[in-house]
Design an enzyme around this catalytic site. Structure first.
Site, PDB file in Angstrom:
ATOM      1  N   VAL A 130      -0.775  -4.041  15.467  1.00  0.00           N
ATOM      2  CA  VAL A 130       0.339  -4.820  16.015  1.00  0.00           C
ATOM      3  C   VAL A 130       1.325  -3.850  16.654  1.00  0.00           C
ATOM      4  O   VAL A 130       1.783  -2.896  16.017  1.00  0.00           O
ATOM      5  CB  VAL A 130       1.029  -5.655  14.917  1.00  0.00           C
ATOM      6  CG1 VAL A 130       2.247  -6.367  15.481  1.00  0.00           C
ATOM      7  CG2 VAL A 130       0.047  -6.664  14.339  1.00  0.00           C
TER       8      VAL A 130
ATOM      9  N   GLU B 138       0.789  15.341  -8.702  1.00  0.00           N
ATOM     10  CA  GLU B 138      -0.607  14.976  -8.984  1.00  0.00           C
ATOM     11  C   GLU B 138      -1.574  15.854  -8.198  1.00  0.00           C
ATOM     12  O   GLU B 138      -2.591  16.308  -8.728  1.00  0.00           O
ATOM     13  CB  GLU B 138      -0.821  13.492  -8.646  1.00  0.00           C
ATOM     14  CG  GLU B 138      -0.166  12.586  -9.683  1.00  0.00           C
ATOM     15  CD  GLU B 138      -0.048  11.118  -9.276  1.00  0.00           C
ATOM     16  OE1 GLU B 138       0.404  10.327 -10.112  1.00  0.00           O
ATOM     17  OE2 GLU B 138      -0.392  10.775  -8.135  1.00  0.00           O
TER      18      GLU B 138
HETATM   19  C1  LIG Z   1      -0.559   9.290  -1.857  1.00  0.00           C
HETATM   20  C2  LIG Z   1       0.275   8.149  -2.365  1.00  0.00           C
HETATM   21  C3  LIG Z   1       0.390   7.942  -3.723  1.00  0.00           C
HETATM   22  C4  LIG Z   1       1.153   6.891  -4.210  1.00  0.00           C
HETATM   23  N1  LIG Z   1       1.231   6.712  -5.563  1.00  0.00           N
HETATM   24  C5  LIG Z   1       1.906   5.656  -6.043  1.00  0.00           C
HETATM   25  C6  LIG Z   1       1.930   5.400  -7.440  1.00  0.00           C
HETATM   26  O1  LIG Z   1       1.350   6.144  -8.235  1.00  0.00           O
HETATM   27  N2  LIG Z   1       2.608   4.310  -7.877  1.00  0.00           N
HETATM   28  C7  LIG Z   1       3.251   3.469  -7.013  1.00  0.00           C
HETATM   29  O2  LIG Z   1       3.825   2.476  -7.449  1.00  0.00           O
HETATM   30  N3  LIG Z   1       3.259   3.697  -5.691  1.00  0.00           N
HETATM   31  C8  LIG Z   1       2.600   4.758  -5.182  1.00  0.00           C
HETATM   32  N4  LIG Z   1       2.590   4.993  -3.837  1.00  0.00           N
HETATM   33  C9  LIG Z   1       3.383   4.121  -2.966  1.00  0.00           C
HETATM   34  C10 LIG Z   1       2.669   2.806  -2.720  1.00  0.00           C
HETATM   35  O3  LIG Z   1       1.348   3.044  -2.312  1.00  0.00           O
HETATM   36  C11 LIG Z   1       3.436   2.042  -1.663  1.00  0.00           C
HETATM   37  O4  LIG Z   1       4.736   1.801  -2.148  1.00  0.00           O
HETATM   38  C12 LIG Z   1       2.753   0.728  -1.343  1.00  0.00           C
HETATM   39  O5  LIG Z   1       1.480   0.960  -0.795  1.00  0.00           O
HETATM   40  C13 LIG Z   1       3.591  -0.086  -0.361  1.00  0.00           C
HETATM   41  O6  LIG Z   1       2.922  -1.280  -0.099  1.00  0.00           O
HETATM   42  P1  LIG Z   1       3.074  -1.982   1.317  1.00  0.00           P
HETATM   43  O7  LIG Z   1       2.366  -3.280   1.209  1.00  0.00           O
HETATM   44  O8  LIG Z   1       4.490  -1.969   1.729  1.00  0.00           O
HETATM   45  O9  LIG Z   1       2.316  -1.031   2.337  1.00  0.00           O
HETATM   46  P2  LIG Z   1       0.861  -0.409   2.290  1.00  0.00           P
HETATM   47  O10 LIG Z   1       0.204  -0.640   0.996  1.00  0.00           O
HETATM   48  O11 LIG Z   1       1.014   0.979   2.767  1.00  0.00           O
HETATM   49  O12 LIG Z   1       0.075  -1.256   3.379  1.00  0.00           O
HETATM   50  C14 LIG Z   1       0.455  -1.256   4.729  1.00  0.00           C
HETATM   51  C15 LIG Z   1      -0.703  -1.775   5.548  1.00  0.00           C
HETATM   52  O13 LIG Z   1      -0.233  -2.071   6.851  1.00  0.00           O
HETATM   53  C16 LIG Z   1      -1.173  -1.637   7.805  1.00  0.00           C
HETATM   54  N5  LIG Z   1      -0.425  -1.395   9.043  1.00  0.00           N
HETATM   55  C17 LIG Z   1       0.605  -0.549   9.218  1.00  0.00           C
HETATM   56  N6  LIG Z   1       1.089  -0.652  10.467  1.00  0.00           N
HETATM   57  C18 LIG Z   1       0.333  -1.576  11.093  1.00  0.00           C
HETATM   58  C19 LIG Z   1       0.332  -2.123  12.417  1.00  0.00           C
HETATM   59  N7  LIG Z   1       1.223  -1.730  13.335  1.00  0.00           N
HETATM   60  N8  LIG Z   1      -0.597  -3.052  12.737  1.00  0.00           N
HETATM   61  C20 LIG Z   1      -1.514  -3.456  11.817  1.00  0.00           C
HETATM   62  N9  LIG Z   1      -1.544  -2.978  10.547  1.00  0.00           N
HETATM   63  C21 LIG Z   1      -0.632  -2.056  10.191  1.00  0.00           C
HETATM   64  C22 LIG Z   1      -1.770  -0.390   7.188  1.00  0.00           C
HETATM   65  O14 LIG Z   1      -3.058  -0.121   7.717  1.00  0.00           O
HETATM   66  C23 LIG Z   1      -1.814  -0.766   5.702  1.00  0.00           C
HETATM   67  O15 LIG Z   1      -3.043  -1.350   5.345  1.00  0.00           O
HETATM   68  C24 LIG Z   1       1.835   6.035  -3.311  1.00  0.00           C
HETATM   69  C25 LIG Z   1       1.724   6.243  -1.942  1.00  0.00           C
HETATM   70  C26 LIG Z   1       0.945   7.288  -1.468  1.00  0.00           C
HETATM   71  C27 LIG Z   1       0.811   7.505   0.010  1.00  0.00           C
END
Ligand SMILES: Cc1cc2nc3c(=O)[nH]c(=O)nc-3n(C[C@H](O)[C@H](O)[C@H](O)COP(=O)(O)OP(=O)(O)OC[C@H]3O[C@@H](n4cnc5c(N)ncnc54)[C@H](O)[C@@H]3O)c2cc1C
Length: 487
Positions: A93, A185
């Site tokens: 998007v 980690e």
């Molecule tokens: C390495 C790592 C370790 C982590 N460890 C922890 C932990 O131990 N405990 C914890 O609570 N949290 C942890 N987190 C944080 C946690 O993963 C995030 O807070 C969480 O994933 C946020 O969820 P979300 O739905 O906002 O986004 P996300 O889960 O990141 O999902 C976003 C989605 O949107 C899609 N997307 C993005 N932009 C676009 C676009 N323009 N068009 C179409 N699709 C798009 C992406 O492909 C993705 O699938 C960690 C994060 C990372 C990177």
């Protein structure tokens, strides 16, 4: 939309099914869609640029060869294969036109929405230094994790075939920038690779001589935890031969060299876990953002002036009801927000459908009936945890995070919670088995190097020819290893 739109009979009223667009199949988006998937008055389209939902908390395990990508990711289509009202599109998007209620994909295609949920997460933040990215890769995707895995494993291979002690030291030097949970980690897992997994596998190097420096700009690692847990993590890391440098801010990164306020670190392997910034889609909305670039949302997670547009998860700046510090960017917040918005949309649509009230505008604020009542989102903080290594973790939970655990018990809690939240029964079983196997044998099952060798240029840059080098005849614990990289 190319998918046929139908009308749904609800009691005596013919109701057009509403178009709900969800952008992002991460923690927040998937939860929201699950909440709405059985509502017959909705057509739900989930758009993600990847075809998989990724369990990011275990990415570091892929990066350090503990797990394989398929064990922490699952195709989004598989998650919703049983829900015929849910359409999945693998698309990027590009922007949102709030005035005309449509989203625009990268190819220019447009989709209209009645409700829009943005859950696009965050991306790595190099704080205005994009040139550091290729020198110090970050960990946000499976591709990143595989790249880091290749770099880590390649470093040992390069060191093994190197004729120079200095080059070996350089190859076996790691710098991890960022002392949050991911940095801790990652550093801990590299230490385990060096000190247990690879210990007996090489003939010309001593993997246990690996030098790992963890750099944290703030006064303590794991700053989101209670200070006693930070201290415990620092002690655990020290026992695992990870050098923790607090109050150590990165000034510059060049190939193989990190300059900081505490000195210079030379290392062939530099990894960046120092920060994230919200998805670029946030800035394209043209709505107020906070200092980190997150979208400031109302108490019901909708945009001011746009009650049918919601932003959740890492992209959103959401404060608790009554105000206060913004909720943290963690999976639990995203999941609870996803459930909240999904159920809010479902209830609103269901209420309108059964009463025939749909006006084309989502209702907000004043309740017009039970279905349209929008209570503020309230986050239930069940606790925070981070693992440091085998039998080492820190956990805080309970009211005011009063209950704190460390060591083996915390590690078991960490294992249990992470397996429980993995999506897919198959993945839960496989990951559990992998961890049990690894616990019993100290091995890591995914030690494959695939792709090209990104370290070649660093070897060229730092090659030191040492014609005096003699291959050690045999390796024993009493033999001194190399004493690590320079500081
Ligand atoms: C390495 C790592 C370790 C982590 N460890 C922890 C932990 O131990 N405990 C914890 O609570 N949290 C942890 N987190 C944080 C946690 O993963 C995030 O807070 C969480 O994933 C946020 O969820 P979300 O739905 O906002 O986004 P996300 O889960 O990141 O999902 C976003 C989605 O949107 C899609 N997307 C993005 N932009 C676009 C676009 N323009 N068009 C179409 N699709 C798009 C992406 O492909 C993705 O699938 C960690 C994060 C990372 C990177």
């Amino acid at each position: 939309m190319t998918r046929p739109k139908g009308s749904v009979k609800s009691g005596q009223v013919q109701v057009r099914a509403r178009e709900v667009l969800v952008v992002g199949g991460g923690f927040g988006g998937v939860r929201a869609v699950k909440e709405m998937a059985k509502e017959p008055h909705l057509h739900i389209t989930l758009i993600d640029r990847n075809n998989h939902h990724l369990f990011q908390p275990l990415l570091y395990q892929v990066a350090t060869a503990g797990l394989s990508p398929g064990e922490i990711a699952v195709p989004i289509r598989t998650i919703f294969s049983r829900y015929s009202a849910v359409q999945i599109l693998m698309m990027n998007v590009d922007r949102v036109n709030l005035a005309e209620q449509k989203i625009i994909l990268s190819g220019g295609k447009e989709y209209h929405y009645d409700y829009l949920l943005l859950a696009c997460g965050a991306e790595s933040n190099y704080f205005g230094h994009p040139e550091w990215e290729p020198l110090a890769p970050s960990l946000k995707s499976i591709r990143d994790a595989l790249d880091i895995r290749r770099r880590i494993l390649s470093a040992y291979e390069q060191a093994e075939s190197s004729a120079s002690e200095e080059e070996k030291r350089f190859q076996l030097s790691f710098v991890v920038v960022g002392g949050g949970p991911t940095g801790v980690e990652l550093a801990g897992a590299i230490s385990e690779i060096a000190n247990t997994t690879l210990r007996s596998d090489f003939r010309n190097i001593f993997p246990e001589s690996t030098m790992i420096n963890l750099l944290e700009a703030g006064p303590r690692v794991l700053s989101s935890f209670a200070s006693e847990l930070s201290a415990r993590a620092r002690d655990d890391l020290a026992q695992m031969k990870v050098n923790v440098h607090e109050n150590c801010r990165v000034l510059s990164i060049q190939s193989g060299v990190v300059k900081t306020t505490s000195g210079e670190f030379r290392a062939a392997n530099i990894f960046w876990t120092a920060g994230v910034k919200p998805s670029a889609l946030a800035a394209s909305l043209g709505v107020p953002l906070d200092r980190q670039g997150r979208v400031i949302v109302k108490e019901d997670l909708s945009l001011p002036q746009h009650p049918n547009v919601f932003v959740i998860g890492d992209m959103a700046h959401a404060e608790p009801p009554g105000g206060g510090e913004a909720l943290p960017g963690v999976a639990a917040v995203a999941m609870q927000q996803g459930s909240y918005v999904g159920s809010l949309i479902r209830r609103e649509i269901h209420g309108q459908a059964t009463s025939g009230q749909w006006t084309g505008q989502a209702t907000s604020g004043k309740a017009t009936g039970q279905a349209n009542l929008r209570l503020p989102f309230t986050y239930l903080d069940k606790g925070t945890m981070a693992t440091i290594g085998r039998k080492r973790a820190v956990v805080q939970m309970g009211p005011h995070q009063r209950f704190r655990f460390t060591g083996f018990l915390a590690w078991l809690l960490w294992l249990f919670v992470h397996v429980a939240y993995l999506i897919g029964f198959r993945n839960k079983i496989i990951v559990l088995f992998e961890w049990m196997w690894s616990y019993l044998t100290f091995s890591k099952g995914a030690r494959l190097i695939v792709g090209h060798q990104p370290l070649d240029h660093q070897i060229m840059d730092h090659q030191v020819v040492d014609h005096q080098h003699q291959r050690p005849k045999s390796k024993s614990k009493s033999e001194p290893g190399t004493d690590g990289g320079s500081f």
